[in-house]
Design a protein around this motif. Structure first.
Motif, PDB file in Angstrom:
ATOM      1  N   ARG A 165       0.834  -1.206   0.000  1.00 17.31           N
ATOM      2  CA  ARG A 165       0.000   0.000   0.000  1.00 17.31           C
ATOM      3  C   ARG A 165       0.865   1.250   0.000  1.00 17.31           C
ATOM      4  N   LYS A 189      -6.046  -8.988  -9.512  1.00 17.72           N
ATOM      5  CA  LYS A 189      -6.652  -8.183  -8.455  1.00 17.72           C
ATOM      6  C   LYS A 189      -5.751  -7.007  -8.082  1.00 17.72           C
ATOM      7  N   GLU A 190      -4.478  -7.234  -8.045  1.00 16.82           N
ATOM      8  CA  GLU A 190      -3.545  -6.145  -7.756  1.00 16.82           C
ATOM      9  C   GLU A 190      -3.574  -5.094  -8.854  1.00 16.82           C
ATOM     10  N   ARG A 193      -6.667  -3.030  -8.381  1.00 15.68           N
ATOM     11  CA  ARG A 193      -6.611  -2.150  -7.217  1.00 15.68           C
ATOM     12  C   ARG A 193      -5.719  -0.940  -7.445  1.00 15.68           C
ATOM     13  N   THR A 194      -4.651  -1.103  -8.200  1.00 19.67           N
ATOM     14  CA  THR A 194      -3.597  -0.086  -8.216  1.00 19.67           C
ATOM     15  C   THR A 194      -3.501   0.716  -9.507  1.00 19.67           C
ATOM     16  N   SER A 216     -12.132  -4.575 -14.646  1.00 25.68           N
ATOM     17  CA  SER A 216     -12.777  -5.182 -13.479  1.00 25.68           C
ATOM     18  C   SER A 216     -14.113  -5.808 -13.843  1.00 25.68           C
ATOM     19  N   ASP A 353     -11.059  -5.009  -1.531  1.00 31.49           N
ATOM     20  CA  ASP A 353     -10.567  -4.922  -2.899  1.00 31.49           C
ATOM     21  C   ASP A 353     -11.383  -3.942  -3.727  1.00 31.49           C
ATOM     22  N   ALA A 356     -10.977  -0.279  -3.026  1.00 37.96           N
ATOM     23  CA  ALA A 356      -9.645   0.199  -3.398  1.00 37.96           C
ATOM     24  C   ALA A 356      -9.512   0.429  -4.886  1.00 37.96           C
ATOM     25  N   LEU A 357     -10.476  -0.078  -5.693  1.00 38.69           N
ATOM     26  CA  LEU A 357     -10.416   0.134  -7.130  1.00 38.69           C
ATOM     27  C   LEU A 357     -10.867   1.552  -7.412  1.00 38.69           C
ATOM     28  N   SER A 377     -11.361   8.166  -3.752  1.00 36.12           N
ATOM     29  CA  SER A 377     -11.361   6.878  -4.444  1.00 36.12           C
ATOM     30  C   SER A 377     -12.797   6.494  -4.755  1.00 36.12           C
TER      31      SER A 377
END
Length: 675
Positions: A165, A189-190, A193-194, A216, A353, A356-357, A377
């Motif tokens: 993070r 997934k990472e 998220r990022t 997604s 998750d 965080a997207l 966010s």
């Protein structure tokens, strides 16, 4: 902005290329993720973009290819694999060395250390850093010259959730200030998220280039992961309740005692298990991958997601503590169901998750503000039209209503550097590189000790000419210890660049530029000269202490003997530098030094002593007769001494070796520039 066009790597041994006609863009103000499983071609694509690997295609960094950028490290910050540096070098010394290479002020090292949180570890050796500290230092190296673009290969690999993070927060802060960020990852997934945009590679080919919201929706599915010894019974009960309530819930048996429930929530599954007295070992929100390797990956996670067997005794906690707060707030409070407490940051623990997207727009005007940024966010939920998933589920509603304000970490302040290159920049870099580790000092000390002991033994045995005794050069050895030590130091000067590369951003593992070569030759010459003088001085002092003044007297012809000795030591040092730079190995550099007296000297002697070749014994005298005018300060004596050295077999062989190595090095440099 990065524009990669037609990237194609060279195929070997009939195998398909690792990267085949890949084209994509990474825009300024955004974080772009290059997604793919191991072997998909992510790292090869980055190396092609940075011109570290041969292939076809072109990559533009803000409209210019890398080889046309005067200072690549100020345009592109690179982190490929572990931090490239000598393990014995300190954290601060490594950054100060890179400051000299990039032409930025030395204070920049302390600034980036403070930003990445390594001030307390600045005197630690690189070889002692943990994985998380290594990633922090790698990011500091990439951001040292205040580049516009960051290119990172799997930057969060092996990091904990907290470290990941922090790392992604730094990358988003860089993008929020108008920079471009390109990273690789193997976790969908990472990436969701990022990143703001996801470029998917499969077997070296581009299969998708999507905004993260589209990625997604089409690639990921939210689900509830359940682990229970009564998986069959719980699956039947969940399906029965879904039919009775006319809800679209899909229950998938993942193998063993694991279930994946799509279209439901942790609270709903937990309540069903509690009402029917079913023991639950795990209950957590997950995001499932619908990619080409999802089935195999899902089966692997079913066995290793918690890192323990189902029948093991694990600490239990109420399900209300394992369910995210956003779900608990929308569900009625029920008696708790016992589930295992999370034991690791990895695996299928409950994660936020979907909240965080987020999608972050670029900074207007592409500016680089220096104050910390705050961004909101927005939720990125999966597509509700996925097969077997309800269009309106409580989890989706809770995700849709979630929004978080996140304060981005502070970046190093911008710096101003001179656009004109400085001829002293490579010299500063080489001095910091040579003085940052103790290898050179230990080698010089070992040479002095061995040389002094050898001189004492030779004097005791006798039958050794006085000049050879002063430099500790027995007839049985091809070279004296000082010459071998100087050759080793010269080989290390370029060999360590390939073992522990520090200039990866400058087009190649080590830039084959004449300025860097000249700096290495100059520093190697000064080191060899100091070693030659110290060796003779130490030998004379030791001989005087042990045997008296007789063996410590200076010969009458000390001038040409000194020129011969210094030329031999400096020539061996240069041979080590050139051979190590040509063959990219310290061992090859030292082998080239040893090969001069063993291989080349006999060949030169045979050539000089042959019947068809005249002797060069009177060459210095004839040269002096040719130069009728007298040189100032007795310069003709030095010229005659130099000619006398070259006329010797060792001097001629060494001069021939240096000429061949220099010509080969220049040839490879010109060929690399043409390509």
């Amino acid at each position: 902005m990065i524009q990669a066009i037609g990237l194609t790597s060279d195929s070997r041994k009939g195998l398909p290329p690792a990267v085949d006609d890949v084209s994509f863009e990474a825009r300024a103000g955004h974080v772009t993720a290059l997604l793919g499983v191991s072997g998909a071609g992510k790292t090869a694509a980055l190396r092609l973009m940075l011109e570290l690997q041969r292939g076809r295609g072109v990559t533009y960094f803000r409209g210019r290819p890398l080889h046309r950028i005067a200072h690549p490290s100020r345009e592109v910050g690179v982190l490929l694999g572990d931090v490239p540096g000598h393990p014995a070098r300190t954290v601060r010394g490594h950054l100060r060395m890179l400051c000299a290479a990039a032409g930025v002020p030395v204070r920049r090292a302390d600034e980036v250390l403070e930003v990445v949180g390594l001030v307390s570890l600045r005197e630690e050796r690189l070889g002692t850093l943990s994985r998380g500290m290594d990633r922090r230092l790698g990011l500091a190296c990439a951001m040292l010259a205040d580049p516009h673009t960051l290119v990172l290969d799997d930057p969060a690999g092996g990091l904990s959730t907290r470290e990941s993070r922090w790392l992604y927060g730094m990358l988003h802060a860089h993008a929020a200030q108008g920079g471009t960020v390109l990273l690789t990852t193997a976790d969908p997934k990472e990436a969701a998220r990022t990143a703001d945009r996801v470029v998917t590679l499969e077997r070296g080919r581009l299969v998708a280039d999507q905004k993260v919201a589209d990625f997604s929706r089409t690639r990921l599915r939210p689900r509830v992961a359940v682990r229970t010894p009564h998986a069959s019974r719980l699956a039947a009960l969940l399906a029965k309740e879904a039919r009775s309530k006319q809800r679209s819930v899909e229950v998938v048996r993942e193998g063993g005692n694991r279930l994946s429930v799509y279209g439901s929530t942790c609270a709903a599954v937990g309540e069903t298990a509690y009402r029917h007295g079913i023991l639950v070992h795990q209950l957590a929100d997950e995001i499932g991958d619908m990619g080409p390797d999802a089935a195999a990956d899902c089966a692997d996670r079913s066995d290793h997601s918690t890192g323990q067997r189902a029948d093991e005794t694990t600490p239990l906690m109420p399900v209300s503590e394992a369910v995210p707060a956003r779900v608990r707030g929308r569900e009625a409070r029920k008696p708790p169901v016992l589930v295992p407490a999370p034991t690791s940051d990895k695996g299928s623990a409950a994660v936020d998750d979907l909240t965080a997207l987020h999608e972050e727009p670029p900074t207007p005007g592409g500016g680089r503000p220096t104050t910390p940024q705050a961004r909101v966010s927005e939720p990125r939920t999966a597509d509700s039209s996925t097969e077997g998933q309800s269009a309106a589920s409580p989890a989706a509603d809770s995700h849709a209503s979630a929004a978080s304000v996140e304060v981005l970490p502070e970046l190093p302040p911008p710096i101003s550097v001179r656009p004109a290159p400085s001829p002293l920049r490579p010299l500063r870099y080489e001095l910091r590189r040579a003085g940052g580790v103790g290898t050179g000092f230990l080698t010089a000390a070992a040479v002095l000790v061995v040389s002094a002991l050898t001189a004492v033994l030779l004097a005791r045995v006798g039958h050794t000419p006085h000049p050879r005794l002063m430099v500790a050069w027995p007839r049985e050895l091809p070279l004296p210890p000082a010459a071998l030590g100087a050759g080793l130091l010269g080989a290390i000067a370029f060999g360590d660049e390939f073992r522990h590369p520090a200039l990866a951003a400058d087009r190649g593992t080590v830039p084959r530029r004449l300025g860097l070569l000249a700096a290495k030759l100059l520093v190697a010459s000064a080191t060899a000269l100091a070693l030659a003088v110290l060796t003779v001085g130490c030998n004379i002092e030791v001989l005087y202490l042990v045997y008296g003044r007789e063996l410590a007297e200076v010969p009458a012809d000390w001038l040409w003997l000194s020129a011969s000795w210094i030329g031999l030591v400096v020539g061996c040092s240069w041979a080590g530098v050139l051979a190590a730079g040509l063959f990219r190995s310290t061992t090859a550099g030292l082998a080239a030094v040893v090969a001069v007296p063993i291989l080349l000297v006999p060949l030169v002697q045979k050539a000089v002593e042959g019947p068809s070749v005249r002797t060069a014994a009177g060459f210095p005298l004839r040269l002096r007769e040719l130069l009728l005018s007298q040189w100032p300060f007795g310069g003709e004596r030095y010229i005659a001494a130099t000619a006398r050295v070259i006329a010797q077999p060792v001097g001629g062989a060494l001069a021939l070796s240096l000429a061949a190595l220099l010509a080969a090095y220049l040839l490879t440099t010109l060929r690399s520039r043409v390509r």
